[in-house]
Design a protein around this motif. Structure first.
Motif, PDB file in Angstrom:
ATOM      1  N   ASP A 157      -3.712  -1.351  -2.730  1.00  0.00           N
ATOM      2  CA  ASP A 157      -3.468   0.086  -2.797  1.00  0.00           C
ATOM      3  C   ASP A 157      -4.686   0.770  -3.405  1.00  0.00           C
ATOM      4  N   ASP A 158      -5.401   1.527  -2.611  1.00  0.00           N
ATOM      5  CA  ASP A 158      -6.596   2.218  -3.097  1.00  0.00           C
ATOM      6  C   ASP A 158      -6.201   3.519  -3.786  1.00  0.00           C
ATOM      7  N   VAL A 172      -1.804   4.734  -0.282  1.00  0.00           N
ATOM      8  CA  VAL A 172      -2.527   4.810   0.989  1.00  0.00           C
ATOM      9  C   VAL A 172      -1.584   5.211   2.113  1.00  0.00           C
ATOM     10  N   ASN A 230      -1.785   8.506   4.352  1.00  0.00           N
ATOM     11  CA  ASN A 230      -1.924   8.360   5.802  1.00  0.00           C
ATOM     12  C   ASN A 230      -0.867   9.145   6.558  1.00  0.00           C
ATOM     13  N   CYS A 284      -8.184  -2.880  -4.973  1.00  0.00           N
ATOM     14  CA  CYS A 284      -8.299  -1.444  -5.242  1.00  0.00           C
ATOM     15  C   CYS A 284      -9.775  -1.102  -5.322  1.00  0.00           C
ATOM     16  N   ASP A 331       0.832  -1.205   0.000  1.00  0.00           N
ATOM     17  CA  ASP A 331       0.000   0.000   0.000  1.00  0.00           C
ATOM     18  C   ASP A 331       0.871   1.261   0.000  1.00  0.00           C
TER      19      ASP A 331
END
Length: 327
Positions: A171-172, A118, A122, A212, A115
């Motif tokens: 991984d969005d 993201v 974050n 995703c 990720d």
């Protein structure tokens, strides 16, 4: 008779499964986090990089940075803030024991890691992270390369410990209606790191899937190029017809159900839900390349959610699972 595990692995290899499998990300995956979070006096979870996490009922248990606390305020100062955790201090036996808890040996073993977008968001906050990608791409690349060095070592250790069949990249990079970043940004700053992990997996005869959320079908060609053969949760809004036409069973849609749309609302009748579930299976099952992944994710009482998801389970066993025997 073919096992649940082999049936799913057959699906990811682009072959026709004997029956439609289900997919459950949360119970299959070994998480690539060898350091358990430390509880702070305030009750927050502190991860191995120093980020504080919290959760809410609305996030359904998902963790996110504590509002108002930013770990990395200036991307150019990341070397002073982000320190590689010392993997030599990990109790790998204890880590393995934690990972095996609650795992069904009849399911595939999958390592979830990778990720990058993201994590950057974050650490910096959503807005500042996206700004950094545009204004300081070289610094972002250097930071993510540093993070990837860590992930690669963790992945290699997980391969040694668990002998997993699947690498599950996560991984969005997209919202409900469009990606957070351009395809060019993905190819320049994110894809090289995904590919490093993918290459390790391929070198160890593993299959590769991608998590995703959102409208992310524009990235699928790049994922396929890296060796990805399955994608979840494949949320509504993506062009599934075009994906199935181009890739057929070579890109498995693990999901495809509209879990936050009108049909997943608490006021939807049970009969309407059953009808929609049958239509969902009839749309995605032909030709293979499909894993059933219907669950509701809208805000509702625990009792309502359990009732709705029980119907999703009911339709899987009564209609979806043996669909290929009857069509």
């Amino acid at each position: 008779m073919i096992t649940e595990k082999e049936n799913f692995l057959r699906l990811l290899r682009g072959e026709m499964p004997e029956f439609i499998p289900r997919y459950n990300m949360m119970t299959w995956n070994f998480h690539g986090r060898p350091f358990p979070p430390v509880k702070t006096p305030e009750g927050y979870d502190k991860d191995e990089f120093g980020m504080l996490r919290t959760t809410t009922e609305e996030s359904m248990g998902g963790g996110f940075p504590v509002p108002g606390i930013v770990l990395l305020e200036d991307i150019t100062k990341w070397r002073d803030v982000i320190k590689m955790p010392d993997l030599s201090t990990v109790d790998w036996d204890a880590f393995a024991k934690r990972q095996y808890e609650g795992k069904d040996p009849n399911n595939p073993k999958s390592v979830m890691i990778g990720d990058f977008i993201v994590t950057l968001i974050n650490w910096m906050s959503f807005t500042e992270g996206l700004i950094a990608l545009q204004e300081e791409p070289e610094e972002c690349y250097a930071l993510l390369e540093y993070l990837c060095d860590y992930y690669c070592e963790v992945l290699k250790k997980c391969i040694y410990l668990f002998k997993p069949e699947i690498l599950h990249l996560v991984d969005d990079v997209a919202a409900d209606q469009m990606p957070f970043i351009s395809l060019e940004t993905y190819r320049t700053l994110i894809k090289p790191h995904h590919k490093r992990l993918a290459d390790i997996a391929l070198d160890n005869d593993m299959l590769i899937t991608m998590h995703c959320c959102g409208k992310c079908d524009s990235f699928i060609d790049d994922w396929a190029e890296m060796g990805v053969t399955g994608w979840e949760p494949a949320q509504a809004g993506n062009d599934f017809a075009a994906i199935k036409k181009k890739y057929g069973p070579k890109m498995v849609i693990m999901g495809g159900w509209d879990n936050t749309g009108p049909i997943s609302m608490p006021e939807t009748s049970d009969d309407e839900l059953r009808e929609a579930l049958i239509k969902y299976v009839d749309e995605f099952a032909p030709g293979g390349g499909f894993a059933y992944g219907a669950r509701v994710a809208t805000s509702m009482s625990k009792e309502d959610a359990e009732h709705k998801n029980a119907i999703c389970e009911e339709i899987y066993f009564s209609y979806a699972r043996d669909w290929y025997k009857h069509h």
